[in-house]
Design a protein around this motif. Structure first.
Motif: not given
Length: 756
Positions: A261-265, A314-316
């Motif tokens: 999973r990405p580093p931010t939600v 990753w994208t934002a």
């Protein structure tokens, strides 16, 4: 006007059961079968049952306040039988439960109801979970403390009808009058020592001659099982590891699957090099999905290692630049204003009191993390998952996969905790997306960090309270709340066409949130002119309904405020509550908990008692705790007394377990447990960081007081949280001499966060 009964192969004949003053009539179907099989559904008041000789029944019109659970019960009416009960040739009973067993003990409660009416031992009743049935819609909802209330009359009616048919079959075989025989311990017993077991009678009682027979449940005075303590039917299997949760189910070809999973939600995948990952031991396949990158491997250990080894761009995410400080600043700024500026006039005895409170995001943190098994084919799909709203999940999955709903099968699996988390079907939907993308069955498991960082949480909230006093009387009360948007639609929007959902979701969800807030926060005190308003703030962080939803924070801070009002006017908090409580039954639970809890006895310095009260779901409870806060940084609840009046109590042990769970949730969220959001992600990633109450935080002594004011069962699953929140917070404030304003009280980041 008579309506002809339909008679054909496999058809049913219907008879009406009227459960006294209940808001529903219950229509019982009697099915001809090799075993005694009874099925039934709810019928809305005023609806004509369509049975020969049956006349329309007018609505009861009792004029009572309808709470959240009542609305859930009165919601969607299913047109097909809701529940099926079978008495087999082995003499045991089997019941398909249209609810999720997730640790709350509802399966045991239903078994007790059936055993009561069938005169069976409770362990002779097997309760299985019903798979998703689209025609049931909200009638297959587990939530809102509705299950026992919704099932109590219908389930007993089914079992009573089965008993009545067994009795008649035995009487006919013996050639005696039915009223001369009785049932006991799984047998029908007649005059002169005649005895037949249920198993011996099952086939005969299924004869179509008995289709028109309907039994009435026993009066409360005759109960021998309902109201007595029973341990959970599944407790031995749980502690010995024999219960099959989702990850224990063997589905042919379903391989262990995990997601990076990405580093931010709510971030997404920009690019990654999959060649290195595919070369790792055990890796079977990899796919980019909407929530990250899925890895299927021979073992979960291999899938875990592979996902962690990925190099990903990753994208934002949706809140990358947001942290607690600015989230709470927005909530404070968005809190609705009070009606008028405050006024003090000593000569006229006019004064006012104000307080503000903050609540952090709170994770559900059930022991079993989010997980699901999915087998998606071109023309069908099959899913296994613990779901509280499986009908909604089924419809959402069908829409997502482009399949007709009748080609999607959803098996409801016993879950290891929920607290609201399993109202949402994100794991099931994600498993289906992976299975479809890779063309294979998958067994998806979220890590604990996945669940805490990318799962749902109770929204952060800010509360402002004001009381206007005229001498020792509150003549006006205002509560103003700003809360991060909570997903109240529980995914109903996810199977609506995208263009419609985008337009309707915000206003419809806002209306659902407002209705829920108002229904849950009915104030039990005479506080003059009352005004409660909530403003939702759009913060794109995944949220969900957490045990007691709004009433835990909102009623909890009201209970804190009640202590502060009492202090302002110089009155004891218990005496003040007894003076302003509007309901006699509410006063009784407060009086009893104060008496047994030794409210007036002195305590050492740094120690104190606190009390809270709450009424909801046709039930009421008061909680008193003793706290040792001689070290304010290490408070400990040492003793608790809980009084409850929940109407007819099916299983006192089950009620106590629920209230003890509510106390544990209160100790956790008041003192230690809350997420820290930093740059778009929660810092907490495990139980070692999310400080939910441990054994060392739990009281050494808990005493329960059961009061019974009569009437049908009330709800208790969420009842205990608000009262316990008030009790724990008030005890801490009294012990330390400091008002409590932010939750959790002890909020330091005393851990090293996991890598993002």
């Amino acid at each position: 006007m008579a309506v002809a009964k339909k008679r054909s192969a496999g058809s049913v004949d219907a008879a009406v059961y009227r459960p006294g003053v209940e808001r529903r009539r219950f229509l019982t179907y009697l099915l001809a079968a090799p075993t005694v099989t009874i099925a039934g559904r709810f019928v809305a008041e005023g609806e004509w049952a369509g049975v020969a000789g049956a006349a329309p029944v007018a609505a009861a019109g009792r004029g009572e306040i309808i709470d959240l659970g009542e609305l859930a019960r009165l919601g969607t009416i299913a047109t097909a039988p809701l529940m099926v009960l079978t008495v087999g040739t082995d003499g045991g009973a089997r019941f398909l439960l249209p609810r999720l067993e997730c640790g709350q003990g509802i399966a045991t409660g239903v078994a007790i109801m059936i055993a009561e009416e069938l005169d069976l031992e409770v362990d002779r009743v097997e309760v299985q979970l019903e798979r998703a049935r689209g025609e049931l819609v909200a009638n297959q909802l587990t939530g809102g403390s509705t299950s026992t209330r919704a099932l109590y009359d219908p389930v007993r009616a089914l079992a009573a009808t089965a008993r009545r048919r067994l009795v008649q079959a035995a009487a006919d075989r013996w050639g005696v009058a039915a009223d001369s025989v009785r049932t006991e311990y799984g047998e029908v017993r007649g005059p002169g020592g005649l005895r037949l077991g249920y198993g011996e009678l099952a086939g005969a009682a299924a004869d179509r001659r008995y289709v028109g027979i309907v039994g009435a449940p026993k009066p409360e005075a005759e109960h021998t099982r309902i109201g007595k303590r029973h341990r959970r039917n599944d407790i031995h299997d749980i502690v010995t590891g024999r219960v099959k949760y989702t990850m224990d189910i063997a589905v042919a070809g379903a391989r262990p699957t995990m997601v990076r999973r990405p580093p931010t939600v709510n971030g997404g995948v920009a690019s990654f090099d999959e060649r290195a990952v595919r070369a790792m031991p055990g890796v079977i396949d990899v796919a980019v999905i909407s929530t990250g990158i899925a890895v299927v491997a021979e073992t979960f250990g291999q899938a875990w290692a592979a996902k962690d080894a990925m190099a990903v761009e990753w994208t934002a995410g949706s809140i990358d630049e947001r942290s607690d400080a600015d989230i709470f600043a927005e909530l404070h700024a968005s809190t609705p204003a009070f009606v008028a500026p405050p006024v003090r006039n000593a000569a006229l005895g006019i004064d006012y009191l104000e307080a503000e409170f903050d609540w952090a995001y709170v994770n559900h943190a059930p022991m079993e993390t989010n997980c699901a098994i999915a087998d998606v084919r071109a023309d069908r799909a099959e899913i296994w998952c613990g779901l509280k709203l499986p009908t909604v999940a089924r419809a959402a999955i069908a829409a997502e996969l482009g399949l007709p709903a009748d080609r999607v099968t959803v098996h409801v699996v016993q879950a290891g905790g929920s607290f609201g988390r399993r109202m949402y079907h994100d794991a099931a939907l994600e498993a289906c997306e992976i299975s479809k993308a890779l063309g294979m069955p998958v067994k998806l498991m979220w890590t604990r960090s996945d669940d805490m960082r990318h799962g749902r949480a109770r929204p952060a909230m800010h509360h402002k309270l004001r009381a206007v006093l005229h001498r020792d009387k509150v003549v006006g009360y205002e509560q103003r709340v700003a809360a991060a948007t909570c997903d109240e639609l529980i995914g109903f929007d996810s199977f609506v066409h995208e263009s419609i959902a985008k337009g309707l979701y915000p206003p419809v969800n806002w209306l659902a949130s407002q209705a829920l807030f108002q229904l849950e926060n009915s104030i039990p005190y005479d506080l003059g002119l009352v005004s409660e308003v909530m403003n939702e703030v759009s913060i794109d962080y995944p949220t969900g309904m957490w045990r007691s939803v709004y009433s835990g924070p909102a009623r909890g801070v009201e209970e804190i405020f009640m202590d502060e009002i009492a202090d302002r006017i110089g009155e004891d908090p218990v005496r003040y509550r007894l003076r302003v409580l509007k309901d006699r039954l509410d006063k009784q639970v407060v009086e009893q908990v104060a008496r047994v809890g030794r409210w007036t006895e002195p305590m050492p310095s740094g120690h104190a008692r606190g009390l809270g009260f709450h009424a909801e779901y046709r039930s009421r409870t008061a909680c008193l705790v003793e706290m040792d806060a001689s070290d304010p940084a290490r408070p400990r609840v040492t003793r608790a007394v809980i009084a409850v009046d929940a109407g007819t109590c099916v299983n006192p042990s089950g009620v106590e377990n629920q209230l003890l769970g509510g106390l544990t949730d209160a100790i956790s969220t008041v003192l230690h447990a809350g997420l820290h959001i930093e740059k778009g992600l929660a810092l907490e990633g495990s139980y070692s960081q999310f400080h939910f109450a441990r054994q060392r935080d739990s009281p050494l002594e808990v005493e329960f007081i059961h009061l019974h004011s009569g009437g049908p069962p009330g709800g208790v699953g969420e009842l205990g949280v608000p009262a316990a929140v008030g009790a724990v917070a008030n005890a801490y404030a009294r012990a330390t001499g400091k008002p409590v304003r932010g939750f959790p009280v002890l909020r330091a980041v005393d851990f090293t966060p996991f890598p993002r």
